[in-house]
Design an enzyme around this catalytic site. Structure first.
Site, mmCIF file in Angstrom:
data_model
loop_
_atom_site.group_PDB
_atom_site.id
_atom_site.type_symbol
_atom_site.label_atom_id
_atom_site.label_comp_id
_atom_site.label_asym_id
_atom_site.label_seq_id
_atom_site.Cartn_x
_atom_site.Cartn_y
_atom_site.Cartn_z
ATOM 1 N N TRP A 11 70.072 4.195 -41.428
ATOM 2 C CA TRP A 11 70.350 4.503 -42.837
ATOM 3 C C TRP A 11 69.344 5.493 -43.434
ATOM 4 C CZ3 TRP A 11 71.703 -1.070 -45.078
ATOM 5 C CH2 TRP A 11 72.838 -1.553 -44.409
ATOM 6 N N GLU A 97 63.180 13.339 -36.783
ATOM 7 C CA GLU A 97 62.585 13.590 -38.112
ATOM 8 C C GLU A 97 61.118 13.162 -38.118
ATOM 9 O OE1 GLU A 97 65.733 11.569 -40.176
ATOM 10 O OE2 GLU A 97 67.074 13.153 -39.481
ATOM 11 N N GLU A 167 69.387 12.547 -29.068
ATOM 12 C CA GLU A 167 69.808 13.160 -30.326
ATOM 13 C C GLU A 167 69.361 14.624 -30.338
ATOM 14 O OE1 GLU A 167 70.366 9.786 -33.499
ATOM 15 O OE2 GLU A 167 68.404 10.714 -33.711
ATOM 16 N N SER A 213 75.734 13.758 -35.696
ATOM 17 C CA SER A 213 77.056 13.988 -36.273
ATOM 18 C C SER A 213 78.164 13.171 -35.600
ATOM 19 C CB SER A 213 77.390 15.484 -36.283
ATOM 20 O OG SER A 213 76.441 16.193 -37.065
ATOM 21 N N GLY A 234 73.881 8.415 -38.143
ATOM 22 C CA GLY A 234 73.178 8.620 -39.403
ATOM 23 C C GLY A 234 74.157 8.607 -40.565
ATOM 24 N N GLY A 235 74.561 9.783 -41.006
ATOM 25 C CA GLY A 235 75.403 9.935 -42.193
ATOM 26 C C GLY A 235 76.602 8.997 -42.248
HETATM 27 P P1 13P Z 1 73.741 12.173 -38.317
HETATM 28 O O1 13P Z 1 74.730 11.170 -37.746
HETATM 29 O O2 13P Z 1 73.738 12.190 -39.812
HETATM 30 O O3 13P Z 1 73.864 13.512 -37.679
HETATM 31 O O4 13P Z 1 72.280 11.605 -37.911
HETATM 32 C C1 13P Z 1 72.022 11.276 -36.609
HETATM 33 C C2 13P Z 1 70.704 10.587 -36.555
HETATM 34 O O5 13P Z 1 69.675 11.208 -36.746
HETATM 35 C C3 13P Z 1 70.684 9.146 -36.294
HETATM 36 O O6 13P Z 1 69.395 8.702 -36.028
#
Ligand code: 13P
Length: 250
Positions: A11, A97, A167, A213, A234-235
């Site tokens: 999240w 990140e 990722e 994604s 993520g999103g």
């Molecule tokens: P998204 O699914 O928003 O691309 O993010 C992936 C992510 O970094 C999950 O840890």
């Protein structure tokens, strides 16, 4: 061998406690009876709230990061002991990140991995290359280095509590997904790295999630690939409407 699918929602820095509670309640209801392994990783401030809601369900509670030291004078950090106190079962480490925005290097991430495992937590260790590294033909090398260094000193028995998440940085939050074939090729390569380090059995067993994604529209194709054993989302994990179809695929 058939590995269980493991679908996790990261999240990130979203949601207040009431928003997190609403999502967690909805997931508990909708994922009940789901046949895969599930985890949600809310922000630190929501862990206690979400933990109380997912307790006794089929959804594991994860944190998104953790300090490399057990306790002490580390202003602003959160320790493994504090996470365990809240009922956290797993921790995401080495997220891109953390690596790129907060400059965490492989040595620091490895310290965290070992500390988490020593305290009985499960670990999701993230690896993945930048676009420039992919374009330079370095994707495999980067993922190998991050895997080898991230797992330095981790025993074969502790490896059973480690999940890898590939990722590719260029696919995170960009709407660009690696093709299932490209992702599977890296997963296969990384599984080979695990085989070299820990033997074939361990390599066959380790779960490697794909992240970047992932959406309901592409999840099934990705996870149909031999070496893709789940997703770190993520999103699309921020709403039950978008996460549940991914979590219940297949
Ligand atoms: P998204 O699914 O928003 O691309 O993010 C992936 C992510 O970094 C999950 O840890």
């Amino acid at each position: 061998m058939t590995r269980p699918y493991y679908i996790a929602g990261n999240w990130k820095m979203h949601k207040t406690r009431s928003e997190a509670a609403e999502l967690a309640k909805s997931l508990v209801v909708q994922l009940k009876g789901g046949k895969h392994t599930y985890l949600v990783a809310p922000g630190f401030t929501c862990l206690e709230t979400v933990g109380a809601i997912v307790k006794g369900s089929n959804i594991l509670l994860g944190a998104q990061n953790m300090a490399s030291e057990e306790q002490g004078a580390h202003t602003g950090e959160v320790s493994v002991l504090q996470l365990k106190d809240l009922g956290v079962q797993a921790v995401i480490l080495g997220h891109s990140e953390r690596r790129h925005t907060y400059k965490e290097d492989d040595e620091l991430i490895n310290k965290k991995v070992k500390l988490a495992l020593r305290h009985g937590l499960e670990v999701i260790l993230c690896i993945g290359e930048l676009l420039s590294e992919r374009e330079a033909g370095q994707a495999e090398n980067v993922c190998e280095t991050q895997t080898v260094k991230g797992l330095a000193g981790v025993s074969v028995s502790d490896l059973e509590r480690v999940t890898l998440a590939y990722e590719p940085v260029w696919a995170i939050g960009t709407g660009k997904t690696a093709t299932p074939e490209d992702a599977d090729a890296i997963h296969a390569y990384v599984r080979g790295v695990i085989a070299k380090l820990y033997g074939k059995d361990a390599a066959e067993k380790i779960i490697i999630q794909y992240g970047g994604s992932v959406k309901a529209e592409n999840a099934a194709q990705l996870m149909a690939k031999e070496n893709i054993d789940g997703a770190l989302v993520g999103g699309a994990s921020l709403k039950a409407d978008t996460f549940v179809p991914i979590a219940l695929f297949g």
